[in-house]
Design a protein around this motif. Structure first.
Motif, PDB file in Angstrom:
ATOM      1  N   UNK A   5      -3.704 -19.913 -56.153  1.00 53.91           N
ATOM      2  CA  UNK A   5      -5.042 -19.689 -56.053  1.00 53.91           C
ATOM      3  C   UNK A   5      -5.156 -17.905 -55.652  1.00 53.91           C
ATOM      4  N   UNK A   6      -3.921 -17.676 -55.118  1.00 51.85           N
ATOM      5  CA  UNK A   6      -4.076 -16.217 -54.513  1.00 51.85           C
ATOM      6  C   UNK A   6      -3.103 -15.273 -55.240  1.00 51.85           C
ATOM      7  N   UNK A   7      -3.055 -15.467 -56.623  1.00 49.51           N
ATOM      8  CA  UNK A   7      -2.241 -14.558 -57.417  1.00 49.51           C
ATOM      9  C   UNK A   7      -3.239 -13.553 -58.004  1.00 49.51           C
ATOM     10  N   UNK A   8      -2.746 -12.450 -58.470  1.00 50.64           N
ATOM     11  CA  UNK A   8      -3.567 -11.421 -59.168  1.00 50.64           C
ATOM     12  C   UNK A   8      -3.625 -11.869 -60.802  1.00 50.64           C
ATOM     13  N   UNK A  10      -2.543 -10.698 -63.529  1.00 55.40           N
ATOM     14  CA  UNK A  10      -1.387 -10.147 -64.018  1.00 55.40           C
ATOM     15  C   UNK A  10      -0.199 -11.169 -63.897  1.00 55.40           C
ATOM     16  N   UNK A  11      -0.502 -11.967 -62.696  1.00 57.56           N
ATOM     17  CA  UNK A  11       0.666 -12.767 -62.300  1.00 57.56           C
ATOM     18  C   UNK A  11       1.955 -12.202 -61.758  1.00 57.56           C
ATOM     19  N   UNK A  12       1.818 -10.766 -61.457  1.00 57.41           N
ATOM     20  CA  UNK A  12       2.916  -9.927 -61.082  1.00 57.41           C
ATOM     21  C   UNK A  12       2.147  -9.086 -60.230  1.00 57.41           C
ATOM     22  N   UNK A  13       2.990  -8.697 -58.980  1.00 60.67           N
ATOM     23  CA  UNK A  13       4.219  -9.433 -58.445  1.00 60.67           C
ATOM     24  C   UNK A  13       3.848 -10.897 -57.816  1.00 60.67           C
ATOM     25  N   UNK A  14       4.690 -11.393 -57.450  1.00 63.45           N
ATOM     26  CA  UNK A  14       4.470 -12.749 -56.588  1.00 63.45           C
ATOM     27  C   UNK A  14       4.505 -12.152 -55.284  1.00 63.45           C
ATOM     28  N   UNK A  15       3.678 -13.090 -54.343  1.00 70.56           N
ATOM     29  CA  UNK A  15       3.447 -12.786 -53.190  1.00 70.56           C
ATOM     30  C   UNK A  15       3.057 -13.946 -52.406  1.00 70.56           C
ATOM     31  N   UNK A  16       3.636 -13.884 -51.130  1.00 72.02           N
ATOM     32  CA  UNK A  16       3.150 -15.155 -50.292  1.00 72.02           C
ATOM     33  C   UNK A  16       2.118 -14.751 -49.198  1.00 72.02           C
ATOM     34  N   UNK A  17       1.271 -15.572 -48.783  1.00 69.22           N
ATOM     35  CA  UNK A  17       0.205 -15.347 -48.063  1.00 69.22           C
ATOM     36  C   UNK A  17      -0.008 -16.395 -47.245  1.00 69.22           C
ATOM     37  N   UNK A  18      -0.703 -16.383 -46.122  1.00 71.33           N
ATOM     38  CA  UNK A  18      -1.290 -17.081 -45.374  1.00 71.33           C
ATOM     39  C   UNK A  18      -2.700 -16.791 -45.825  1.00 71.33           C
ATOM     40  N   UNK A  19      -3.621 -18.144 -46.127  1.00 72.82           N
ATOM     41  CA  UNK A  19      -4.914 -17.740 -46.532  1.00 72.82           C
ATOM     42  C   UNK A  19      -5.925 -18.339 -45.522  1.00 72.82           C
ATOM     43  N   UNK A  20      -7.033 -17.498 -45.079  1.00 68.84           N
ATOM     44  CA  UNK A  20      -8.064 -17.869 -44.315  1.00 68.84           C
ATOM     45  C   UNK A  20      -9.411 -17.716 -45.056  1.00 68.84           C
ATOM     46  N   UNK A  21     -10.183 -18.670 -44.799  1.00 68.14           N
ATOM     47  CA  UNK A  21     -11.661 -18.522 -45.646  1.00 68.14           C
ATOM     48  C   UNK A  21     -12.573 -17.948 -44.752  1.00 68.14           C
ATOM     49  N   UNK A  46      -9.353 -11.240 -59.771  1.00 66.33           N
ATOM     50  CA  UNK A  46      -9.304 -10.796 -61.138  1.00 66.33           C
ATOM     51  C   UNK A  46      -8.788  -9.334 -61.223  1.00 66.33           C
ATOM     52  N   UNK A  47      -8.322  -8.819 -60.259  1.00 63.56           N
ATOM     53  CA  UNK A  47      -7.352  -7.567 -60.326  1.00 63.56           C
ATOM     54  C   UNK A  47      -6.251  -7.614 -60.902  1.00 63.56           C
ATOM     55  N   UNK A  48      -5.740  -6.937 -61.799  1.00 65.58           N
ATOM     56  CA  UNK A  48      -4.522  -7.252 -62.752  1.00 65.58           C
ATOM     57  C   UNK A  48      -3.156  -7.074 -61.651  1.00 65.58           C
ATOM     58  N   UNK A  49      -3.262  -6.388 -60.749  1.00 63.21           N
ATOM     59  CA  UNK A  49      -2.131  -5.924 -60.264  1.00 63.21           C
ATOM     60  C   UNK A  49      -1.820  -6.249 -58.635  1.00 63.21           C
ATOM     61  N   UNK A  50      -1.492  -5.377 -57.771  1.00 62.77           N
ATOM     62  CA  UNK A  50      -1.356  -5.806 -56.389  1.00 62.77           C
ATOM     63  C   UNK A  50      -2.369  -5.270 -55.543  1.00 62.77           C
ATOM     64  N   UNK A  51      -3.665  -4.768 -55.790  1.00 64.65           N
ATOM     65  CA  UNK A  51      -4.649  -4.451 -54.824  1.00 64.65           C
ATOM     66  C   UNK A  51      -5.172  -5.493 -54.127  1.00 64.65           C
ATOM     67  N   UNK A  52      -5.009  -6.717 -54.766  1.00 65.63           N
ATOM     68  CA  UNK A  52      -5.648  -8.237 -53.866  1.00 65.63           C
ATOM     69  C   UNK A  52      -4.608  -8.681 -53.517  1.00 65.63           C
ATOM     70  N   UNK A 429      -4.135  -4.221 -44.618  1.00 68.63           N
ATOM     71  CA  UNK A 429      -3.208  -3.492 -45.558  1.00 68.63           C
ATOM     72  C   UNK A 429      -3.246  -4.320 -46.652  1.00 68.63           C
ATOM     73  N   UNK A 430      -2.497  -3.622 -47.815  1.00 68.14           N
ATOM     74  CA  UNK A 430      -2.339  -4.416 -49.094  1.00 68.14           C
ATOM     75  C   UNK A 430      -0.842  -3.972 -49.525  1.00 68.14           C
ATOM     76  N   UNK A 431      -0.303  -4.950 -50.583  1.00 62.76           N
ATOM     77  CA  UNK A 431       0.830  -4.563 -51.152  1.00 62.76           C
ATOM     78  C   UNK A 431       0.650  -3.136 -51.927  1.00 62.76           C
ATOM     79  N   UNK A 432      -0.555  -3.062 -52.557  1.00 60.84           N
ATOM     80  CA  UNK A 432      -0.681  -1.739 -53.310  1.00 60.84           C
ATOM     81  C   UNK A 432      -0.566  -0.529 -52.563  1.00 60.84           C
TER      82      UNK A 432
END
Ligand SMILES: Cc1cc2nc3c(=O)[nH]c(=O)nc-3n(C[C@H](O)[C@H](O)[C@H](O)COP(=O)(O)OP(=O)(O)OC[C@H]3O[C@@H](n4cnc5c(N)ncnc54)[C@H](O)[C@@H]3O)c2cc1C
Length: 440
Positions: A5-8, A10-21, A46-52, A429-432
């Motif tokens: 649910x928490x991919x971008x 573009x499905x790249x790069x892979x990332x692992x998160x804790x998610x809170x709502x 809906x961002x293609x890369x790693x800003x999200x 912070x973000x990967x981007x």
């Protein structure tokens, strides 16, 4: 495990998160649950890369902030929570005779995401970016502070939050000015043009008479045909009469999740040639419902899976007007010579309406966006070559589509990036951001 649910997109790069709502806009941020890890607001991915993305940290999912707060159909001013999707807004406002002032090529983005990436649409030459139409917003910071921000109040935070990539705090709600429409139809014209020179002539002429303009280009065409494509332009229909085109119902779902990309040299060549020839006549005009005009890709949900599990990249650059034709030509030549084509290659002229956003992507000139399947080093090398052209032309690459831009390019293209740091939330912070601000 990566939570899909928490991919971008573009499905790249892979990332692992804790998610809170986040459920309620008046609630404080769950700072205790986040603990010492950094967090990042998340819209609809809906961002293609790693800003999200925020690998190893927390994503604060804002989609449950999905309530309308106020809509005045006499003035077209809408206030809603930041997790509301543009599609949900359209369902409310179109029957009341209003439309979004700016919309990207998918309606499945949240208001928060549209502001944080300061998205643009086919009317950039008239309306600028989404951020130009935000009247005010609330920013919730990790220390519990709430700030109403607008061009008159907390202006510096407002400017840093428009196109601020989610780094200044959580946008809880926003107020937007809408545009009036008479009906949900667009007067559309599709024109087949033969080369890049024709594109620029057509685009300059069309921008004077049409609110919406964009071209799909056949990025595998070479020589005299380089840059050929279909030019699509339109205006909101003033009057409608006679038999109206069908309103699309339902969506197809891309049926499989292939392990490898279904796009290859042959399928790309066939797709590009057939698409270019999809209409017999050189010009085709008529009314079209707003959804297929603005959101043709939304007709197939999950289409990003066509690129397989390794995902794909979108390369989107903007180049200044005086260098635009030469730079786009050079980029297309480099792509055509590698044979690494794209199903979706979109070319458009940007106008000169500036956004308040510190890190906004658009600049007066032209923008080109292309999708490439992730074939590892080969794809990365090609995009490095495209960067050379963008850099030399004084252009820039779009952060909301990016997952590989080099730090020195980001820092050169977005000279305000240092100024941004003063407004960033210390817990976000973000990967981007980590990637593009790394010392090179
Ligand atoms: C098919 C398709 C077509 C597209 N066409 C265009 C186009 O024409 N023009 C264009 O500009 N873009 C386009 N995009 C990109 C897309 O519009 C943007 O990436 C958009 O910002 C995604 O919004 P989102 O809600 O999915 O946010 P996400 O992708 O989840 O997040 C985007 C950014 O917003 C931040 N954010 C999200 N919610 C909040 C919040 N509540 N508070 C603070 N920050 C927040 C995140 O931290 C992240 O930095 C397209 C994407 C797709 C898939």
């Amino acid at each position: 495990m990566t939570d899909k649910r928490y991919q971008s997109w573009g499905r790249y790069p892979a990332a692992e998160h804790e998610a809170l709502k986040l459920y309620w806009r008046d609630d404080p941020l769950p700072i205790d649950a986040i603990g010492k890890r950094s967090f990042l607001p998340f819209g609809n991915g809906r961002s293609y890369g790693d800003v999200c993305l925020n690998d190893g940290g927390t994503l604060l999912d804002c989609r449950e902030l999905n309530r309308f707060i106020h809509f005045d159909p006499s003035t077209g001013v809408l206030r809603c929570e930041a997790g509301v999707l543009l599609s949900e807004i359209l369902q409310l406002i179109v029957p009341a005779g209003w439309f979004l002032p700016v919309t990207p090529g998918t309606q499945f983005v949240t208001v928060g995401g549209a502001i944080a990436n300061d998205v643009h649409g086919k009317n950039h030459h008239r309306a600028g970016t989404f951020g130009c139409h935000v009247r005010c917003l609330e920013l919730l910071r990790s220390d519990g502070t709430r700030m109403q921000c607008s061009l008159d109040e907390n202006t510096e935070y407002f400017n840093a939050t428009i196109g601020g990539l989610g780094l200044t705090g959580v946008i809880t709600w926003a107020e937007i000015g809408l545009q009036h429409i008479n009906n949900p139809y667009i007067d559309q014209e599709i024109i087949r043009y033969r080369n890049l020179g024709e594109f620029f002539t057509l685009a300059r002429e069309s921008d004077k008479i049409c609110e919406y303009t964009v071209a799909w280009i056949d990025c595998l065409a070479k020589g005299d045909h380089l840059g050929r494509g279909l030019f699509i332009r339109g205006n909101h229909a003033q009057h409608i009469k006679g038999k109206l085109p069908k309103v699309p119902t339902g969506r197809m779902t891309f049926p499989i999740d292939p392990p490898f990309a279904l796009s290859n040299g042959l399928t790309l060549k066939m797709f590009n040639t057939l698409y270019y020839r999809k209409q017999w006549s050189e010009r085709k005009a008529g009314l079209v419902y707003y959804e297929p005009f603005f959101y043709p890709l939304d007709a197939v949900s999950g289409w990003n899976r066509v690129y397989g599990s390794k995902g794909f990249f979108q390369y989107q650059c903007a180049v200044p007007a005086d260098k635009a034709e030469d730079a786009i030509r050079e980029i297309l030549e480099r792509i055509a010579s590698t044979g690494v084509g794209s199903f979706l290659a979109v070319l458009k002229l940007f106008g000169d309406r500036l956004s308040p956003g510190l890190l906004s992507f658009p600049m007066p000139g032209a923008t080109l966006a292309l999708d490439f399947p992730n074939n590892g080093e080969k794809t990365l090398r090609l995009m490095d070559q495209l960067d050379e052209v963008t850099r030399e032309a004084g252009g820039r690459v779009n952060p909301s589509k990016d997952s590989r831009m080099h730090p020195k390019d980001f820092q050169q293209h977005y000279q305000n990036w240092k100024g941004m740091e003063a407004f960033m939330d210390p817990c976000i912070s973000s990967d981007f951001w980590r990637r593009v601000t790394a010392q090179s």
